[in-house]
Design a protein around this motif. Structure first.
Motif, PDB file in Angstrom:
ATOM      1  N   GLU A 129       1.083  -1.632  -0.443  1.00  0.00           N
ATOM      2  CA  GLU A 129       0.372   0.066   0.029  1.00  0.00           C
ATOM      3  C   GLU A 129       0.393   1.435  -0.163  1.00  0.00           C
ATOM      4  N   ALA A 130       1.949   1.549   0.867  1.00  0.00           N
ATOM      5  CA  ALA A 130       3.117   2.456   0.815  1.00  0.00           C
ATOM      6  C   ALA A 130       3.313   2.846  -0.735  1.00  0.00           C
ATOM      7  N   LEU A 131       3.910   1.008  -0.931  1.00  0.00           N
ATOM      8  CA  LEU A 131       4.034   1.379  -2.404  1.00  0.00           C
ATOM      9  C   LEU A 131       3.612   2.820  -3.868  1.00  0.00           C
ATOM     10  N   VAL A 132       2.810   1.967  -3.597  1.00  0.00           N
ATOM     11  CA  VAL A 132       0.723   2.168  -4.569  1.00  0.00           C
ATOM     12  C   VAL A 132       0.775   3.575  -4.049  1.00  0.00           C
ATOM     13  N   ARG A 133       1.376   3.749  -2.863  1.00  0.00           N
ATOM     14  CA  ARG A 133       1.018   4.668  -2.387  1.00  0.00           C
ATOM     15  C   ARG A 133       1.416   6.416  -3.115  1.00  0.00           C
ATOM     16  N   LEU A 134       2.943   6.491  -3.279  1.00  0.00           N
ATOM     17  CA  LEU A 134       4.356   6.691  -3.041  1.00  0.00           C
ATOM     18  C   LEU A 134       4.273   7.059  -4.955  1.00  0.00           C
ATOM     19  N   VAL A 135       4.275   5.556  -5.199  1.00  0.00           N
ATOM     20  CA  VAL A 135       4.100   5.937  -6.492  1.00  0.00           C
ATOM     21  C   VAL A 135       3.382   6.164  -7.485  1.00  0.00           C
ATOM     22  N   GLY A 136       1.933   5.593  -7.501  1.00  0.00           N
ATOM     23  CA  GLY A 136       0.802   6.535  -7.545  1.00  0.00           C
ATOM     24  C   GLY A 136       0.993   7.628  -7.443  1.00  0.00           C
ATOM     25  N   ALA A 137       1.411   8.866  -6.325  1.00  0.00           N
ATOM     26  CA  ALA A 137       0.890  10.049  -6.661  1.00  0.00           C
ATOM     27  C   ALA A 137       2.394  10.789  -7.851  1.00  0.00           C
ATOM     28  N   VAL A 138       2.962  10.107  -7.839  1.00  0.00           N
ATOM     29  CA  VAL A 138       4.563  10.531  -8.729  1.00  0.00           C
ATOM     30  C   VAL A 138       3.780  10.536  -9.946  1.00  0.00           C
ATOM     31  N   LEU A 139       3.429   9.278  -9.968  1.00  0.00           N
ATOM     32  CA  LEU A 139       2.846   9.337 -11.972  1.00  0.00           C
ATOM     33  C   LEU A 139       1.797  10.480 -11.946  1.00  0.00           C
ATOM     34  N   ALA A 140       0.753  10.485 -10.743  1.00  0.00           N
ATOM     35  CA  ALA A 140      -0.391  11.461 -11.122  1.00  0.00           C
ATOM     36  C   ALA A 140       0.309  12.830 -11.136  1.00  0.00           C
ATOM     37  N   GLU A 141       1.430  13.162 -10.580  1.00  0.00           N
ATOM     38  CA  GLU A 141       1.709  14.475 -10.252  1.00  0.00           C
ATOM     39  C   GLU A 141       2.282  14.461 -12.028  1.00  0.00           C
ATOM     40  N   GLN A 142       2.807  13.386 -12.530  1.00  0.00           N
ATOM     41  CA  GLN A 142       3.889  13.608 -14.199  1.00  0.00           C
ATOM     42  C   GLN A 142       2.314  13.752 -15.298  1.00  0.00           C
ATOM     43  N   HIS A 143       1.428  12.903 -14.639  1.00  0.00           N
ATOM     44  CA  HIS A 143       0.735  12.849 -15.476  1.00  0.00           C
ATOM     45  C   HIS A 143      -0.018  14.432 -15.879  1.00  0.00           C
ATOM     46  N   ASP A 144      -0.175  14.853 -14.824  1.00  0.00           N
ATOM     47  CA  ASP A 144      -0.451  16.579 -14.578  1.00  0.00           C
ATOM     48  C   ASP A 144      -0.076  17.538 -15.508  1.00  0.00           C
ATOM     49  N   GLU A 145       0.911  17.687 -15.049  1.00  0.00           N
ATOM     50  CA  GLU A 145       2.359  17.781 -16.031  1.00  0.00           C
ATOM     51  C   GLU A 145       2.443  17.548 -17.656  1.00  0.00           C
ATOM     52  N   TRP A 146       2.437  17.051 -17.629  1.00  0.00           N
ATOM     53  CA  TRP A 146       2.273  16.402 -19.257  1.00  0.00           C
ATOM     54  C   TRP A 146       0.510  17.142 -19.946  1.00  0.00           C
ATOM     55  N   ALA A 147      -0.598  17.000 -19.105  1.00  0.00           N
ATOM     56  CA  ALA A 147      -1.450  17.549 -19.575  1.00  0.00           C
ATOM     57  C   ALA A 147      -1.346  19.284 -20.403  1.00  0.00           C
ATOM     58  N   VAL A 148      -0.415  19.219 -19.316  1.00  0.00           N
ATOM     59  CA  VAL A 148      -0.545  21.100 -19.435  1.00  0.00           C
ATOM     60  C   VAL A 148       0.986  21.805 -20.812  1.00  0.00           C
ATOM     61  N   ALA A 149       2.111  20.103 -20.888  1.00  0.00           N
ATOM     62  CA  ALA A 149       3.574  20.253 -22.033  1.00  0.00           C
ATOM     63  C   ALA A 149       2.980  20.594 -23.232  1.00  0.00           C
ATOM     64  N   ARG A 150       4.041  20.273 -23.964  1.00  0.00           N
ATOM     65  CA  ARG A 150       3.361  20.774 -25.526  1.00  0.00           C
ATOM     66  C   ARG A 150       3.502  19.540 -25.758  1.00  0.00           C
ATOM     67  N   ARG A 151       2.429  19.798 -27.005  1.00  0.00           N
ATOM     68  CA  ARG A 151       1.818  17.991 -27.145  1.00  0.00           C
ATOM     69  C   ARG A 151       3.477  17.220 -27.581  1.00  0.00           C
ATOM     70  N   TYR A 152       3.685  15.418 -27.480  1.00  0.00           N
ATOM     71  CA  TYR A 152       4.181  14.673 -27.944  1.00  0.00           C
ATOM     72  C   TYR A 152       4.547  14.686 -29.012  1.00  0.00           C
ATOM     73  N   MET A 153       3.412  14.401 -29.707  1.00  0.00           N
ATOM     74  CA  MET A 153       2.805  13.972 -30.812  1.00  0.00           C
ATOM     75  C   MET A 153       1.685  15.141 -31.831  1.00  0.00           C
ATOM     76  N   SER A 154       2.476  15.367 -32.622  1.00  0.00           N
ATOM     77  CA  SER A 154       0.837  16.152 -33.454  1.00  0.00           C
ATOM     78  C   SER A 154       0.243  16.272 -33.758  1.00  0.00           C
ATOM     79  N   LEU A 155      -0.573  17.344 -34.110  1.00  0.00           N
ATOM     80  CA  LEU A 155      -2.206  16.735 -34.429  1.00  0.00           C
ATOM     81  C   LEU A 155      -2.081  16.417 -36.498  1.00  0.00           C
ATOM     82  N   GLU A 156      -1.159  17.270 -36.776  1.00  0.00           N
ATOM     83  CA  GLU A 156      -0.655  17.068 -38.058  1.00  0.00           C
ATOM     84  C   GLU A 156      -0.448  15.384 -38.521  1.00  0.00           C
ATOM     85  N   TYR A 157       0.132  14.670 -37.402  1.00  0.00           N
ATOM     86  CA  TYR A 157       0.917  13.419 -37.574  1.00  0.00           C
ATOM     87  C   TYR A 157      -0.431  12.258 -37.379  1.00  0.00           C
TER      88      TYR A 157
END
Length: 404
Positions: free
Chosen positions: A354-382
């Motif tokens: 449970e402690a492992l899921v708590r920490l890694v899950g929080a890290v992933l959720a934080e990274q997911h939020d950062e990606w949501a407002v970052a530049r596109r990884y793949m262009s819409l044209e592509y």
């Protein structure tokens, strides 16, 4: 100096012990007066209006700006007394402190450093168990993140990875596998799809993980990139039929360079990378053959491994060249794994899953939020051209197509 100004100066310039003593005396005097009002008589007073008697005190620690203060809260023989007017702000401060400790836990700060942090705030140090209890406030957010519907598909490119992390189970220290799925959604943004923890990285575990993603909405996958674990490959074929599998170039390069002397690893790595920079499929395959022949004379074991992995490494050539620049521009899973490892190495051994899921899950959720407002990884044209099966040189070289 008038008395009020003098008192203010004493409070402002006084040492912490003086301030804590003054605050404690004032708070306990008010609580005693309120308890006497509830009892119908002052402490030790004989009165026919008395409805109950005092019954000692119960200790309660009160965290203030002057530090922690040990209060004695009056107890009554009949009924109960609790100073809501005094300790309700403490509960708000406690929630704020909980948020600070939880964030420090996510950032990878050890429990010893968290203890130093709260001591600097004038509060008595926190034990490891207390830090874990406060970090449990992250559980609700992590659970919502892991169980959210995957409604931003199609997820055409999917990356899968696993990390071995140590936890305590039944009095022993064992290694478990934290598995993570990352993909690119229809808007060209990177998205972390899921996290789970398994005892062993076998086909059954991977099948269960992938079926869970499909049940939540994973669809439209065309290419899966991962390491060459046989159980994982079988699970991909069973759960995601019709998708292509690409061997992770980073994992393969590590395996290849382990068969080469350290002095020659940089040269061999640069030579192998030329395979993936060719403009079309025929040239890519010719370059692969040329690199194998070049390595055969000096490093036969490396050449044998490279030749045997030809189809797994060159699976991407089945797509149009416009895919190649997008797929190889950056591997989000490898960067994510490094960030997870950086945070988990601080902990070392987790007390439970449970402690492992708590920490890694929080890290992933934080990274997911950062990606949501970052530049596109793949262009819409592509994405539009890839969906229609079209490709042209202009699209390959346009700034949008090369965005990462």
């Amino acid at each position: 100096m008038d008395p009020l100004a003098f008192l203010r100066k004493v409070v402002e310039d006084g040492d912490p012990d003086l301030l804590r003593g003054m605050v404690r005396t004032f708070a306990e005097t008010l609580m005693s007066a309120e308890a006497s009002a509830l009892a119908g008589a002052a402490y030790g007073e004989r009165s026919p209006e008395r409805s109950t008697q005092r019954n000692g005190y119960r200790a309660r620690r009160w965290d203030t700006r002057s530090g922690s203060i040990d209060l004695g809260i009056p107890k009554l023989r009949a009924g109960s007394y609790f100073p809501d007017w005094l300790l309700e702000p403490r509960r708000r401060a406690e929630r704020a402190l909980t948020a600070v400790v939880a964030q420090a836990y996510v950032e990878g700060i050890s429990t010893r450093r968290v203890d130093d942090l709260v001591r600097a705030l004038g509060i008595e140090g926190l034990s490891k168990s207390t830090v874990s209890e406060m970090a449990a406030s992250l559980d609700e957010g992590v659970r919502a993140f892991r169980e959210r519907p995957l409604d931003q598909g199609p997820y055409r490119h999917l990356w899968l990875g696993a990390l071995a992390i140590r936890v305590r189970e039944a009095g022993r220290i064992v290694s478990v596998w934290a598995v993570v799925a990352t993909a690119v959604n229809r808007d060209g943004q990177r998205e972390i799809l899921g996290l789970d923890v398994f005892t062993s990285e076998d086909g059954t575990a991977w099948s269960s993980f992938l079926r869970g993603l499909v049940a939540r909405g994973l669809a439209g996958v065309e290419l899966v990139t991962s390491d060459a674990h046989e159980g994982l490959k079988a699970a991909i074929a069973a759960v995601l039929p019709g998708t292509s599998w690409q061997r992770c170039r980073t994992h393969f390069m590590r395996n290849l360079l382990s068969r080469v002397p350290r002095s020659a690893q940089a040269l061999v790595a640069s030579f192998v990378r030329t395979i993936f920079t060719q403009p079309d499929a025929p040239t890519t395959r010719r370059q692969h053959a040329a690199v194998v022949e070049e390595l055969r004379s000096r490093f036969p074991k490396a050449a044998e491994l490279l030749e045997g992995a030809r189809e797994d490494l060159l699976a991407f050539t089945a797509f149009s060249p416009i895919h190649w620049r997008q797929i190889w521009s950056n591997n989000p899973q490898e960067r994510l794994n490094r960030e997870i490892r950086r945070r988990t190495d601080v902990v070392g051994i987790f007390p439970d899953r449970e402690a492992l899921v708590r920490l890694v899950g929080a890290v992933l959720a934080e990274q997911h939020d950062e990606w949501a407002v970052a530049r596109r990884y793949m262009s819409l044209e592509y994405l539009a051209k890839a969906l229609s099966g079209e490709a042209d040189d202009a699209a390959m070289t346009s700034p949008l197509a090369l965005a990462s």
